[in-house]
Design an enzyme around this catalytic site. Structure first.
Site, PDB file in Angstrom:
ATOM      1  N   LYS A  86      36.541   8.614  80.919  1.00  0.00           N
ATOM      2  CA  LYS A  86      36.524   7.470  80.000  1.00  0.00           C
ATOM      3  C   LYS A  86      37.305   6.249  80.474  1.00  0.00           C
ATOM      4  O   LYS A  86      37.028   5.127  80.060  1.00  0.00           O
ATOM      5  CB  LYS A  86      37.045   7.921  78.642  1.00  0.00           C
ATOM      6  N   ASP A 131      36.874  10.463  69.833  1.00  0.00           N
ATOM      7  CA  ASP A 131      37.087  11.903  69.718  1.00  0.00           C
ATOM      8  C   ASP A 131      38.333  12.298  70.494  1.00  0.00           C
ATOM      9  O   ASP A 131      38.758  13.437  70.468  1.00  0.00           O
ATOM     10  CB  ASP A 131      35.895  12.629  70.335  1.00  0.00           C
TER      11      ASP A 131
HETATM   12  C1  LIG Z   1      33.800  14.193  77.835  1.00  0.00           C
HETATM   13  C2  LIG Z   1      32.762  13.279  77.307  1.00  0.00           C
HETATM   14  N1  LIG Z   1      31.534  13.326  77.846  1.00  0.00           N
HETATM   15  C3  LIG Z   1      30.550  12.527  77.415  1.00  0.00           C
HETATM   16  C4  LIG Z   1      30.780  11.620  76.396  1.00  0.00           C
HETATM   17  C5  LIG Z   1      29.618  10.793  75.902  1.00  0.00           C
HETATM   18  O1  LIG Z   1      29.779   9.425  76.098  1.00  0.00           O
HETATM   19  P1  LIG Z   1      29.010   8.417  75.129  1.00  0.00           P
HETATM   20  O2  LIG Z   1      29.653   8.514  73.778  1.00  0.00           O
HETATM   21  O3  LIG Z   1      29.183   7.094  75.762  1.00  0.00           O
HETATM   22  O4  LIG Z   1      27.613   8.860  75.068  1.00  0.00           O
HETATM   23  C6  LIG Z   1      32.047  11.528  75.820  1.00  0.00           C
HETATM   24  C7  LIG Z   1      32.331  10.559  74.760  1.00  0.00           C
HETATM   25  O5  LIG Z   1      33.406  10.526  74.185  1.00  0.00           O
HETATM   26  C8  LIG Z   1      33.071  12.373  76.287  1.00  0.00           C
HETATM   27  O6  LIG Z   1      34.317  12.342  75.788  1.00  0.00           O
END
Ligand SMILES: Cc1ncc(COP(=O)(O)O)c(C=O)c1O
Length: 412
Positions: A86, A131
């Site tokens: 992120k 989250d």
């Molecule tokens: C570990 C992880 N993978 C994938 C995602 C998905 O990203 P997006 O919300 O941009 O689709 C998130 C989003 O918080 C995440 O924390």
């Protein structure tokens, strides 16, 4: 079309093929993202202290077991020591906003130019809902620049994720409700209190910052491409919450391999699947997923798609898949227990779901039609992104150790 299985009990993966996706070839540009986004993003990220490309695991043993040609998994557990991808979005967006605030040229600003001016950035308070992973990244970047940060988290967020946000000196506010409720609340508090909202999802009228975040994510593809020695993937599967990651990856794929356009699948948890539901409904408007969005894939537990992401992926993604939680659990175990000389990848719930899905699709005879519509076979070269490490270490151990740990006998 929705492939097989609709309504069948016990089938862990369902897929919807997007008939619109190949209406225009070659692969399209995404109007809203800078076509050179990944070059710009990589040069900015490279100026952040501690930047290093994360490993790209070339899992030859697992590929051979699954009956495909190549399998690469990008390991984001090692991103800036923050255990998730992120940072790439948050740092890029904050960097550009801070440059504008200081009157510097955002296209050439480096992170050290901003830290040097930190005393002039103190009036900016960055706020977001998360989250956990995005909030930690916003908090980390804000702390590096000497700015306050406020992070809203949905009820039920794992304690380790809340503590990770607090460890970056941010204020953590737990909201009674889902991720989408937390987004609405932080957006309204930001308007009232003059905070800069750094949200990773878009809605009409709030598009510039999520666009920068998506551009930041393109670094993942640039780094992967630079390790793949000129070989391109035939398949990319990418997990989605609000879809900003998937859109950034799509833009990066377009930039690096648009000429040979890989098959692109967006993967969501069964109980939190706005892209799958919207695509299946067939209209141009996104549909929200309703209910409590209960899933172990906390990073993907979103009911509402980013409107920018839906407008891009709804048009161009080849397929939308949904997976049961057990698929993510399988991915965590498979990546943590490598075949032969393959590298071990510690992958959390949201990180591992695409590996779990590939595993199921290649090994479960009931998913033969999914394998066929995806065109997976001995020639396939698959690129996946393990987007987080064990960001909830307790759940990670519970999943990989199973019943023994559930009995309370394991270490904490
Ligand atoms: C570990 C992880 N993978 C994938 C995602 C998905 O990203 P997006 O919300 O941009 O689709 C998130 C989003 O918080 C995440 O924390």
């Amino acid at each position: 079309m929705a492939s097989g299985m609709e309504g069948e009990v016990g089938i862990p993966v369902k897929i919807h093929v997007n008939a619109r996706a190949r209406e225009s070839d070659p692969m399209p540009g995404l109007g809203m993202l800078d076509p050179d986004a990944s070059r710009a993003a990589v040069s900015f990220h490279a100026t952040i202290p501690g930047y290093e490309p994360t490993p790209l695991a070339d899992l030859a043993g697992l590929a051979s077991f699954l009956g495909i040609n190549r399998l690469w998994v990008k390991d984001e557990s090692q991103r800036f020591g923050l255990n998730a991808f992120k940072m790439l979005g948050a740092s890029y967006a904050i960097g550009k906003l801070a440059a504008r605030h200081l009157g510097l040229d955002p296209s050439s600003v480096g992170f050290q130019d901003l830290t040097a001016e930190a005393r002039n950035l103190k009036s900016l308070t960055f706020a977001t809902a998360t989250d956990g992973n995005h909030g930690r990244a916003v908090a980390w970047t804000a702390r590096m620049l000497g700015c306050p940060a406020v992070v809203y988290l949905p009820a039920g967020t794992a304690r380790a994720r809340i503590e990770a946000v607090k460890s970056e000196d941010a204020e953590a506010v737990v909201v009674q409700g889902t991720f989408d409720d937390a987004v609405r609340l932080v957006a309204s508090h930001s308007r009232e209190r003059g905070w800069t909202l750094l949200q990773d999802t878009a809605w009409p009228g709030y598009e510039k910052i999520p666009t920068l975040i998506m551009e930041g994510y393109t670094t993942l593809v640039a780094e992967a491409a630079s390790r793949m020695e000129g070989v391109s993937p035939t398949h990319v599967m990418i997990q989605a919450g609000v879809g900003s990651l998937a859109t950034g990856i799509f833009a990066g794929v377009q930039e690096h391999w648009g000429g040979v356009r890989p098959h692109f699948t967006v993967v969501e948890p069964l109980n939190a699947a706005p892209f799958f539901l919207s695509a299946r409904a067939g209209g141009r408007q996104p549909r929200a997923a309703e209910g409590d969005l209960e899933t172990i894939m906390a990073g993907l537990a979103c009911g509402e798609a980013s409107t920018l992401a839906w407008s891009a992926l709804g048009t161009w993604a080849d397929a939308f898949a949904v997976c049961e939680d057990d698929v993510a659990r399988r991915g965590m175990r498979v990546l943590g227990n490598p075949v032969g000389k393959d590298a071990r990848v510690v992958s959390g719930e949201s990180g591992a779901v695409t590996t779990g899905m590939l595993f199921e699709v290649c090994t479960d005879p009931r998913l033969e039609d999914v394998r066929r519509v995806m065109g997976l076979g001995p020639e396939s070269r698959v690129l996946l992104f393990s987007t987080e490490g064990d960001t909830d270490p307790l759940n990670y151990r519970q999943v990989v150790w199973g019943e023994f740990f559930d009995s309370g006998a394991g270490p904490t």
